[in-house]
Write a protein that holds these residues in place. Structure first.
Motif, PDB file in Angstrom:
ATOM      1  N   UNK A 194       0.855  -1.194   0.000  1.00 35.47           N
ATOM      2  CA  UNK A 194       0.000   0.000   0.000  1.00 35.47           C
ATOM      3  C   UNK A 194       0.888   1.240   0.000  1.00 35.47           C
ATOM      4  N   UNK A 195       0.706   2.088  -0.994  1.00 36.17           N
ATOM      5  CA  UNK A 195       1.526   3.290  -1.135  1.00 36.17           C
ATOM      6  C   UNK A 195       0.958   4.421  -0.289  1.00 36.17           C
ATOM      7  N   UNK A 196       1.816   5.429  -0.043  1.00 39.02           N
ATOM      8  CA  UNK A 196       1.372   6.532   0.802  1.00 39.02           C
ATOM      9  C   UNK A 196       0.225   7.310   0.158  1.00 39.02           C
ATOM     10  N   UNK A 197       0.201   7.327  -1.190  1.00 36.12           N
ATOM     11  CA  UNK A 197      -0.887   8.064  -1.856  1.00 36.12           C
ATOM     12  C   UNK A 197      -2.189   7.262  -1.890  1.00 36.12           C
ATOM     13  N   UNK A 198      -2.189   6.095  -1.245  1.00 29.13           N
ATOM     14  CA  UNK A 198      -3.405   5.289  -1.152  1.00 29.13           C
ATOM     15  C   UNK A 198      -3.496   4.197  -2.210  1.00 29.13           C
ATOM     16  N   UNK A 199      -2.680   4.286  -3.282  1.00 30.58           N
ATOM     17  CA  UNK A 199      -2.720   3.232  -4.305  1.00 30.58           C
ATOM     18  C   UNK A 199      -2.289   1.896  -3.704  1.00 30.58           C
ATOM     19  N   UNK A 200      -2.817   0.822  -4.262  1.00 34.44           N
ATOM     20  CA  UNK A 200      -2.448  -0.509  -3.771  1.00 34.44           C
ATOM     21  C   UNK A 200      -1.886  -1.344  -4.915  1.00 34.44           C
ATOM     22  N   UNK A 201      -0.744  -2.017  -4.665  1.00 35.60           N
ATOM     23  CA  UNK A 201      -0.137  -2.886  -5.675  1.00 35.60           C
ATOM     24  C   UNK A 201      -0.307  -4.330  -5.221  1.00 35.60           C
ATOM     25  N   UNK A 202      -1.128  -5.124  -5.915  1.00 34.69           N
ATOM     26  CA  UNK A 202      -1.256  -6.533  -5.526  1.00 34.69           C
ATOM     27  C   UNK A 202       0.082  -7.239  -5.703  1.00 34.69           C
ATOM     28  N   UNK A 203       0.427  -8.155  -4.787  1.00 31.99           N
ATOM     29  CA  UNK A 203       1.746  -8.792  -4.849  1.00 31.99           C
ATOM     30  C   UNK A 203       1.703 -10.223  -4.327  1.00 31.99           C
ATOM     31  N   UNK A 204       2.250 -11.156  -5.110  1.00 28.19           N
ATOM     32  CA  UNK A 204       2.410 -12.534  -4.626  1.00 28.19           C
ATOM     33  C   UNK A 204       3.723 -12.685  -3.871  1.00 28.19           C
ATOM     34  N   UNK A 205       4.745 -11.979  -4.345  1.00 25.25           N
ATOM     35  CA  UNK A 205       6.058 -12.032  -3.694  1.00 25.25           C
ATOM     36  C   UNK A 205       6.519 -10.600  -3.482  1.00 25.25           C
ATOM     37  N   UNK A 206       6.862 -10.261  -2.256  1.00 27.20           N
ATOM     38  CA  UNK A 206       7.347  -8.906  -1.990  1.00 27.20           C
ATOM     39  C   UNK A 206       8.749  -9.006  -1.397  1.00 27.20           C
ATOM     40  N   UNK A 207       9.706  -8.306  -1.981  1.00 24.68           N
ATOM     41  CA  UNK A 207      11.094  -8.356  -1.514  1.00 24.68           C
ATOM     42  C   UNK A 207      11.471  -6.994  -0.954  1.00 24.68           C
ATOM     43  N   UNK A 208      11.906  -6.989   0.299  1.00 26.55           N
ATOM     44  CA  UNK A 208      12.305  -5.741   0.948  1.00 26.55           C
ATOM     45  C   UNK A 208      13.825  -5.600   0.840  1.00 26.55           C
ATOM     46  N   UNK A 209      14.288  -4.537   0.227  1.00 27.40           N
ATOM     47  CA  UNK A 209      15.733  -4.332   0.075  1.00 27.40           C
ATOM     48  C   UNK A 209      16.038  -2.857   0.293  1.00 27.40           C
ATOM     49  N   UNK A 210      15.546  -2.337   1.415  1.00 25.50           N
ATOM     50  CA  UNK A 210      15.487  -0.880   1.562  1.00 25.50           C
ATOM     51  C   UNK A 210      16.615  -0.251   2.366  1.00 25.50           C
ATOM     52  N   UNK A 211      17.588  -1.030   2.786  1.00 26.24           N
ATOM     53  CA  UNK A 211      18.672  -0.407   3.541  1.00 26.24           C
ATOM     54  C   UNK A 211      19.025  -1.207   4.779  1.00 26.24           C
ATOM     55  N   UNK A 212      19.997  -0.708   5.527  1.00 22.97           N
ATOM     56  CA  UNK A 212      20.524  -1.472   6.655  1.00 22.97           C
ATOM     57  C   UNK A 212      20.684  -0.584   7.896  1.00 22.97           C
ATOM     58  N   UNK A 213      20.778  -1.232   9.048  1.00 26.99           N
ATOM     59  CA  UNK A 213      21.090  -0.494  10.277  1.00 26.99           C
ATOM     60  C   UNK A 213      21.854  -1.428  11.211  1.00 26.99           C
ATOM     61  N   UNK A 214      22.449  -0.872  12.250  1.00 33.60           N
ATOM     62  CA  UNK A 214      23.217  -1.676  13.206  1.00 33.60           C
ATOM     63  C   UNK A 214      22.332  -2.734  13.837  1.00 33.60           C
ATOM     64  N   UNK A 215      22.861  -3.966  14.047  1.00 34.55           N
ATOM     65  CA  UNK A 215      22.060  -5.010  14.681  1.00 34.55           C
ATOM     66  C   UNK A 215      21.559  -4.559  16.050  1.00 34.55           C
ATOM     67  N   UNK A 216      20.361  -5.049  16.428  1.00 30.68           N
ATOM     68  CA  UNK A 216      19.715  -4.585  17.661  1.00 30.68           C
ATOM     69  C   UNK A 216      20.610  -4.750  18.892  1.00 30.68           C
ATOM     70  N   UNK A 217      21.336  -5.864  18.990  1.00 37.04           N
ATOM     71  CA  UNK A 217      22.120  -6.167  20.194  1.00 37.04           C
ATOM     72  C   UNK A 217      23.213  -5.152  20.495  1.00 37.04           C
TER      73      UNK A 217
END
Ligand SMILES: Cc1cc2nc3c(=O)[nH]c(=O)nc-3n(C[C@H](O)[C@H](O)[C@H](O)COP(=O)(O)OP(=O)(O)OC[C@H]3O[C@@H](n4cnc5c(N)ncnc54)[C@H](O)[C@@H]3O)c2cc1C
Length: 388
Positions: A194-217
């Motif tokens: 679901x996009x911020x402008x309200x549009x919706x993209x149907x998806x069978x497979x969604x891959x998140x590759x949006x960046x990294x951060x320090x591990x929680x520990x």
């Protein structure tokens, strides 16, 4: 800890390197001839060559092609390997505790633990290569396939020159990827984005590759953290306020030289930390780190990549792709891995479009917590529309 020629069997400074990625391995190599007892600690028994994970995820390489046994690496460089995970650091007492309960004393500690996926913003994947599997999936109508790449920024591949960014965009679109720039995601559900402008993209497979951060520990270790949860280090890569702890690679944040979280900075910082420990042991002062820019490259898919070298040299297309491939095979650890990766990739790309170039296997265990290769809910949406 182990002994080798010219290295003390016991006694002598104890150096512990935690994390066996590009940075940790470079540190151990730099300590090869040091008059010290070196121990490498990692939560896995192998080191993963992450830049080729995408080829593993799309069936072009075996997982074993991009993994190298750490015991073999450690013994080759006169170090010992310990299979465990860092839990806590007692900087005043100069000791660390591992998750298996072991407590290890150190004189110098190098942290090269990398980073984890961050769940903000959106960028892409290259699922388009799976479209070459028409022979393997004749029942799937190409017209029903739809791969969308959603990116919050106005361009792809932010660190590259605008001309190479434009080339990447053109290449993806030529492969049939529907690229949405300047587009922010609000929510991910099981079957749609679901996009911020309200549009919706149907998806069978969604891959998140949006960046990294320090591990929680990391936040439990009492070390200073800056942007993205990275550990703040000084000019010589020692953690701010610490004289015996270094941080290197993706997890390190150098105040005046914030480096990209890619392989070259990891290799160079790891090597520098190792060399500084050798100097400190010899009673010499540590030196500041200077990054040598060797350029950047990114692959887009078969016969397509972008390469940006120092002094404004820019290449794209087949030549850039061959350079990308050659360099990645060169840096892959282990002769057998290099050979099998070269064979698998050659086979895949030479018989392109005939379905046989894909490696299959059982699904991995349901959860790979903290594992290096994770396809998780996220940003690049590939969908097959149900037949009318
Ligand atoms: C899919 C993918 C593709 C990429 N492609 C490219 C590319 O084409 N070019 C490029 O330059 N860079 C690429 N990168 C980035 C590059 O791989 C990283 O910048 C690099 O691996 C960072 O090296 P590192 O040593 O800091 O950390 P890592 O390589 O992440 O290694 C960290 C190590 O620490 C271990 N570890 C973590 N926490 C603990 C703990 N608490 N205790 C013990 N061990 C621990 C992990 O098991 C791991 O072995 C890619 C990354 C990914 C994920």
């Amino acid at each position: 800890m182990s002994a080798r020629r010219g290295r003390p069997a016991d006694g002598g400074p104890r150096v512990i390197v935690v994390g066996a990625g590009f940075a940790g391995l470079a540190a151990v190599k730099a300590l090869d001839r040091a008059d010290a007892q070196v121990m490498l600690v990692d939560r896995n028994i192998y080191s993963t060559f992450q830049p080729l994970l995408y080829q593993v995820a799309t069936g072009g390489l075996n997982p074993g092609d991009v993994a190298f046994p750490l015991r073999v690496f450690a013994s080759k460089h006169g170090a010992r390997f310990r299979h465990s995970e860092l839990q806590s650091i007692d900087a005043a007492g100069r000791r660390i505790t591992l998750t298996d309960g072991a407590v290890l004393d150190y004189d110098y500690l190098v942290l090269g633990i990398g980073v984890s996926a961050a769940y903000y913003g959106v960028t892409g994947a290259a699922l388009a290569e799976l479209r070459a599997l028409d022979d393997a999936f004749p029942e799937v109508d190409r017209a029903d396939e739809n791969i969308r790449l959603v990116e919050m920024a106005p361009a792809l591949l932010a660190p590259f020159h605008p001309k190479l960014q434009a080339n990447a965009l053109t290449e993806l679109r030529r492969r049939g990827v529907d690229v949405h720039l300047n587009t922010k995601i609000k929510e991910i559900t099981e079957d749609r984005v679901i996009l911020e402008n309200g549009d919706e993209l149907p998806s069978d497979v969604t891959v998140w590759a949006a960046g990294v951060s320090g591990p929680a520990g990391v936040s439990q270790w009492g070390l200073p953290q800056g942007h993205g949860g990275r550990i703040e280090v000084g000019h010589d890569l020692r953690v701010a306020g610490q004289d015996r702890i270094f941080a290197v690679g993706d997890i390190a944040l150098i105040d005046d030289q914030p480096l990209s979280q890619v392989a070259q900075p990891a290799i160079q910082t790891g090597r520098h930390a190792g060399r500084q420990i050798v100097r400190l042991i010899a009673g010499r002062p540590a030196q500041p780190f200077r990054y040598h820019d060797k350029g950047i490259m990114a692959t887009i898919g078969r016969r397509s990549a972008v390469v940006e070298l120092p002094h404004g040299v820019r290449i794209h297309g087949t030549l850039a792709w061959l350079a990308w491939l050659g360099l990645h095979l060169f840096y892959l650890l282990g002769g057998r891995n290099r050979l099998s990766a070269m064979l698998n990739l050659s086979y895949r790309y030479l018989i392109w479009g005939h379905g046989g170039g894909v490696i299959v296997g059982d699904d991995p265990p349901a959860a790979l917590p903290g594992g290096p290769a994770q396809l998780v809910p996220g940003a690049a949406a590939g969908s097959r529309q149900p037949p009318p």
